[in-house]
Design an enzyme around this catalytic site. Structure first.
Site, PDB file in Angstrom:
ATOM      1  N   LEU A  73      52.655 -10.862  43.811  1.00  0.00           N
ATOM      2  CA  LEU A  73      51.600 -11.328  44.714  1.00  0.00           C
ATOM      3  C   LEU A  73      50.923 -10.183  45.454  1.00  0.00           C
ATOM      4  CD1 LEU A  73      53.162 -13.996  44.145  1.00  0.00           C
ATOM      5  CD2 LEU A  73      52.846 -14.586  46.545  1.00  0.00           C
ATOM      6  N   TYR A 145      38.338  -5.919  43.558  1.00  0.00           N
ATOM      7  CA  TYR A 145      39.272  -7.046  43.529  1.00  0.00           C
ATOM      8  C   TYR A 145      39.087  -7.861  42.253  1.00  0.00           C
ATOM      9  CZ  TYR A 145      41.826 -11.188  45.137  1.00  0.00           C
ATOM     10  OH  TYR A 145      42.716 -12.229  45.253  1.00  0.00           O
ATOM     11  N   LYS A 149      41.862  -7.739  39.216  1.00  0.00           N
ATOM     12  CA  LYS A 149      42.633  -8.919  38.821  1.00  0.00           C
ATOM     13  C   LYS A 149      42.399  -9.275  37.353  1.00  0.00           C
ATOM     14  CE  LYS A 149      44.779 -10.332  42.645  1.00  0.00           C
ATOM     15  NZ  LYS A 149      46.232 -10.542  42.743  1.00  0.00           N
ATOM     16  N   HIS A 181      46.057 -14.242  58.092  1.00  0.00           N
ATOM     17  CA  HIS A 181      45.770 -13.157  59.023  1.00  0.00           C
ATOM     18  C   HIS A 181      44.553 -13.550  59.871  1.00  0.00           C
ATOM     19  CE1 HIS A 181      45.078  -9.169  60.614  1.00  0.00           C
ATOM     20  NE2 HIS A 181      46.138  -8.703  59.977  1.00  0.00           N
TER      21      HIS A 181
END
Length: 317
Positions: A73, A145, A149, A181
């Protein structure tokens, strides 16, 4: 049967909930995190559990451990975090995948990859099915990102084809819940924090862009079910909530549940921000007998309660 399970990114939002569930099922958990976005407070309540071990480590470096299963993760997942150091974000996805796949190969562990709906980019098909190859800008501000991925998925399937690894790939759609967050820039946490502080709620674009939000408990259940499928089931499998609604509707629901009098203000839409994002979860229903069960109002209420504690200066749970 009890297993020894490695969770990278284990003190993050999703990882901490996964560690909890695995411990509750009687497994031993090795939680690994470099604390870039994960927080020790997310797993502090697990430290007294004899089956839980916490290790500070960056997955861009090799890790040697004896484990039965790996949940990978590790990666900052919100634009404000992954764009802070885009080169490191790509390294985390790509080098991290290589290192975890190498570990899985060495110890013959089953390995799970937390991929993302971002592999679909700004999709030209709606809703998104797993056989859609996506429409991604390879050189944009979100590419570190998105493409990181996508490359990680490539590595997972190449390791399966070349080395026979047992892999599971989940494509995660927007998820929310306690332990997000507060400064991650995601729309749910943004709206809740702004509403609780009584400051204007910021909407990007005209508010008509749509998202589908899955509560974290439902998502983690999907993780566990996918990991428990037969070896021939590899994924990728979409995991998310197919119920679609506009960002403006979300803002109005947050205002209603918090009782806030914050006004809604509009700002320009960020570059490459997708207009629509909705999963087709037919595969998850068929293969995993899985679908989300927590409704938006219940999930938002639980998330708001968490942020009320956080904003009072306490760690929350």
């Amino acid at each position: 049967m009890s297993k020894r399970i490695l969770v990278t990114g284990g003190s993050g939002f999703l990882g901490s909930h996964l560690c909890e569930r695995l411990l509750a099922k009687g497994h031993e958990v090795l939680c690994v995190d470099n604390y870039f976005t994960g927080r020790r407070t997310n797993v502090a309540h697990l430290l007294s559990n004899s089956g839980f071990e916490l290790l500070r480590h960056d997955v861009t470096f090799p890790l040697y451990a004896e484990v039965d299963e790996i949940y990978n993760l590790a990666c900052p997942a919100s634009p404000v975090h992954y764009q802070f150091d885009p080169v490191q974000t790509t390294k985390t996805s790509v080098h991290g995948a290589i290192n975890m796949l190498g570990l899985a190969k060495r110890v013959q562990a089953k390995i799970f990859q937390a991929s993302t709906s971002e592999v679909y980019g700004d999709p030209a098909v709606h809703p998104q099915t797993e056989d859609y190859w996506g429409r991604v800008n390879p050189i944009g501000p979100r590419s570190c990102y998105d493409e990181g991925k996508r490359c990680a998925e490539t590595l997972f399937f190449d390791y399966r084809r070349q080395h026979g690894l047992r892999i599971k790939v989940a494509r995660i759609f927007n998820t929310y819940g306690p332990r997000m967050h507060p400064n991650d820039g995601r729309v749910v946490s943004n709206f809740i924090v702004q509403a609780l502080k009584g400051v204007p709620i910021t909407l990007y674009g005209d508010g008509r862009q749509t998202r589908s939000f899955c509560f974290v408990d439902d998502l983690v259940e999907g993780f566990l079910r996918l990991m428990d499928t037969p070896d021939e089931v590899t994924g990728p499998v979409n995991l998310g909530n197919p119920y679609e609604f506009s960002i403006l509707e979300l803002a109005e629901k947050v205002l209603e549940l918090t009782g806030s009098r914050s006004e809604i203000v509009y700002r320009p839409l960020p570059e490459n921000d997708p207009i629509q994002r909705q999963p087709d979860i037919s595969k998850a229903k068929d293969l995993l007998d899985w679908k989300p069960t927590v409704q938006l109002e219940e999930g938002l209420s639980r998330t708001i309660a968490y942020f009320e504690v956080v904003l009072r200066g306490k760690p929350g749970g």
